[in-house]
Design a protein around this motif. Structure first.
Motif, PDB file in Angstrom:
ATOM      1  N   MET A  82       0.846  -1.179   0.000  1.00  0.00           N
ATOM      2  CA  MET A  82       0.000   0.000   0.000  1.00  0.00           C
ATOM      3  C   MET A  82       0.892   1.241   0.000  1.00  0.00           C
ATOM      4  O   MET A  82       1.927   1.277   0.646  1.00  0.00           O
ATOM      5  CB  MET A  82      -0.891  -0.005   1.256  1.00  0.00           C
ATOM      6  N   ILE A  83       0.446   2.252  -0.717  1.00  0.00           N
ATOM      7  CA  ILE A  83       1.096   3.561  -0.714  1.00  0.00           C
ATOM      8  C   ILE A  83       0.084   4.553  -0.160  1.00  0.00           C
ATOM      9  O   ILE A  83      -1.035   4.652  -0.670  1.00  0.00           O
ATOM     10  CB  ILE A  83       1.525   4.008  -2.134  1.00  0.00           C
ATOM     11  N   ILE A  84       0.468   5.276   0.875  1.00  0.00           N
ATOM     12  CA  ILE A  84      -0.394   6.304   1.448  1.00  0.00           C
ATOM     13  C   ILE A  84       0.181   7.651   1.035  1.00  0.00           C
ATOM     14  O   ILE A  84       1.332   7.957   1.352  1.00  0.00           O
ATOM     15  CB  ILE A  84      -0.467   6.204   2.976  1.00  0.00           C
ATOM     16  N   VAL A  85      -0.608   8.435   0.321  1.00  0.00           N
ATOM     17  CA  VAL A  85      -0.199   9.770  -0.109  1.00  0.00           C
ATOM     18  C   VAL A  85      -0.837  10.776   0.847  1.00  0.00           C
ATOM     19  O   VAL A  85      -2.062  10.909   0.888  1.00  0.00           O
ATOM     20  CB  VAL A  85      -0.622  10.065  -1.564  1.00  0.00           C
ATOM     21  N   ILE A  86       0.001  11.449   1.623  1.00  0.00           N
ATOM     22  CA  ILE A  86      -0.455  12.504   2.533  1.00  0.00           C
ATOM     23  C   ILE A  86      -0.346  13.805   1.737  1.00  0.00           C
ATOM     24  O   ILE A  86       0.746  14.181   1.316  1.00  0.00           O
ATOM     25  CB  ILE A  86       0.429  12.608   3.794  1.00  0.00           C
ATOM     26  N   PHE A  87      -1.486  14.487   1.511  1.00  0.00           N
ATOM     27  CA  PHE A  87      -1.423  15.679   0.673  1.00  0.00           C
ATOM     28  C   PHE A  87      -2.108  16.882   1.303  1.00  0.00           C
ATOM     29  O   PHE A  87      -2.876  16.759   2.240  1.00  0.00           O
ATOM     30  CB  PHE A  87      -1.973  15.391  -0.734  1.00  0.00           C
ATOM     31  N   LEU A 110       7.418   0.660  -6.327  1.00  0.00           N
ATOM     32  CA  LEU A 110       7.194   0.194  -4.961  1.00  0.00           C
ATOM     33  C   LEU A 110       6.108  -0.876  -4.916  1.00  0.00           C
ATOM     34  O   LEU A 110       6.267  -1.913  -4.264  1.00  0.00           O
ATOM     35  CB  LEU A 110       6.825   1.369  -4.044  1.00  0.00           C
ATOM     36  N   LEU A 111       5.005  -0.617  -5.607  1.00  0.00           N
ATOM     37  CA  LEU A 111       3.913  -1.590  -5.610  1.00  0.00           C
ATOM     38  C   LEU A 111       4.335  -2.891  -6.283  1.00  0.00           C
ATOM     39  O   LEU A 111       4.007  -3.978  -5.793  1.00  0.00           O
ATOM     40  CB  LEU A 111       2.670  -0.998  -6.293  1.00  0.00           C
ATOM     41  N   SER A 112       5.082  -2.788  -7.378  1.00  0.00           N
ATOM     42  CA  SER A 112       5.567  -3.993  -8.070  1.00  0.00           C
ATOM     43  C   SER A 112       6.466  -4.825  -7.166  1.00  0.00           C
ATOM     44  O   SER A 112       6.462  -6.056  -7.240  1.00  0.00           O
ATOM     45  CB  SER A 112       6.340  -3.630  -9.336  1.00  0.00           C
ATOM     46  N   ALA A 113       7.229  -4.143  -6.322  1.00  0.00           N
ATOM     47  CA  ALA A 113       8.144  -4.833  -5.408  1.00  0.00           C
ATOM     48  C   ALA A 113       7.447  -5.287  -4.124  1.00  0.00           C
ATOM     49  O   ALA A 113       8.067  -5.900  -3.262  1.00  0.00           O
ATOM     50  CB  ALA A 113       9.313  -3.910  -5.059  1.00  0.00           C
ATOM     51  N   GLY A 114       6.158  -4.961  -3.997  1.00  0.00           N
ATOM     52  CA  GLY A 114       5.419  -5.343  -2.793  1.00  0.00           C
ATOM     53  C   GLY A 114       5.786  -4.530  -1.577  1.00  0.00           C
ATOM     54  O   GLY A 114       5.586  -4.971  -0.445  1.00  0.00           O
ATOM     55  N   ASP A 148      -5.786   0.633  -6.688  1.00  0.00           N
ATOM     56  CA  ASP A 148      -6.536   0.777  -5.440  1.00  0.00           C
ATOM     57  C   ASP A 148      -5.632   0.688  -4.220  1.00  0.00           C
ATOM     58  O   ASP A 148      -6.070   0.945  -3.102  1.00  0.00           O
ATOM     59  CB  ASP A 148      -7.618  -0.309  -5.342  1.00  0.00           C
ATOM     60  N   GLU A 149      -4.377   0.311  -4.435  1.00  0.00           N
ATOM     61  CA  GLU A 149      -3.410   0.225  -3.345  1.00  0.00           C
ATOM     62  C   GLU A 149      -2.805   1.586  -2.997  1.00  0.00           C
ATOM     63  O   GLU A 149      -1.967   1.677  -2.108  1.00  0.00           O
ATOM     64  CB  GLU A 149      -2.299  -0.777  -3.688  1.00  0.00           C
ATOM     65  N   VAL A 150      -3.209   2.632  -3.712  1.00  0.00           N
ATOM     66  CA  VAL A 150      -2.765   3.993  -3.410  1.00  0.00           C
ATOM     67  C   VAL A 150      -3.912   4.686  -2.682  1.00  0.00           C
ATOM     68  O   VAL A 150      -5.000   4.856  -3.240  1.00  0.00           O
ATOM     69  CB  VAL A 150      -2.368   4.773  -4.683  1.00  0.00           C
ATOM     70  N   LYS A 151      -3.677   5.053  -1.439  1.00  0.00           N
ATOM     71  CA  LYS A 151      -4.682   5.700  -0.589  1.00  0.00           C
ATOM     72  C   LYS A 151      -4.289   7.149  -0.369  1.00  0.00           C
ATOM     73  O   LYS A 151      -3.114   7.452  -0.150  1.00  0.00           O
ATOM     74  CB  LYS A 151      -4.791   4.999   0.769  1.00  0.00           C
ATOM     75  N   PHE A 152      -5.265   8.035  -0.421  1.00  0.00           N
ATOM     76  CA  PHE A 152      -5.003   9.463  -0.266  1.00  0.00           C
ATOM     77  C   PHE A 152      -5.567   9.978   1.050  1.00  0.00           C
ATOM     78  O   PHE A 152      -6.703   9.680   1.411  1.00  0.00           O
ATOM     79  CB  PHE A 152      -5.620  10.249  -1.426  1.00  0.00           C
TER      80      PHE A 152
END
Length: 167
Positions: free
Chosen positions: A1-6, A68-72, A94-98
């Motif tokens: 998962m990637i969390i984007v803090i914006f 990053l997602l490809s590498a898990g 969907d693994e990118v959360k904002f």
């Protein structure tokens, strides 16, 4: 998962993002580190970036997210992502959360002026708020109001994303 803090400059993206990544044991990325030197110089001199300035930077961030997602790998990314089109560029799955840190002008200006050693010129804050497109319901963004402690915001992010105990 990637969390984007914006959010706008001075909202606390880096502080909250670092705290969250440390608690989770995830990698932390600062989007500002991916800007070309010309963009940083432009902002340091008090000139706001244009969309044309930002697209190559956003493409670089998108590639980083994809890798990053490809590498898990899980990561937290602090990034302004002011416009919906920018967020759409970064939303590779969907693994990118904002997570949006929202605050009024006076509060953000106070936080920005208390920050030292950053290239972002406080005179650019009006342009940040001018560019900011509030997220809409169909973007599936978690919004947190500034004014709480950073610790409270991090706890709420973890709870809302069901990350408690996932570190």
């Amino acid at each position: 998962m990637i969390i984007v803090i914006f959010g706008v400059s001075g909202a606390g993206k880096t502080t909250v993002g670092k705290m969250l990544s440390e608690q989770l044991g995830w990698r932390f990325l600062e989007a500002d580190d991916f800007h070309p030197a010309a963009n940083i110089e432009k902002m340091r001199n008090g000139h706001p970036l244009t969309d044309e300035d930002r697209w190559p930077w956003l493409d670089c961030l998108r590639k980083q997210i994809e890798q990053l997602l490809s590498a898990g790998e899980n990561a937290v990314l602090a990034c302004s992502a002011l416009k919906r089109a920018y967020r759409d560029r970064l939303r590779v799955s969907d693994e990118v959360k904002f997570v949006f840190l929202r605050g009024d002008y006076a509060l953000v200006e106070k936080q920005l002026r208390s920050r030292h050693g950053h290239f972002m010129n406080a005179a650019l804050l009006p342009s940040q708020f001018g560019d900011l497109e509030q997220p809409r319901a169909d973007e599936n963004v978690l919004t947190f109001e500034l004014g709480r402690t950073r610790e409270e915001i991090v706890e709420r992010i973890e709870a809302k994303l069901n990350l408690v105990g996932r570190g």
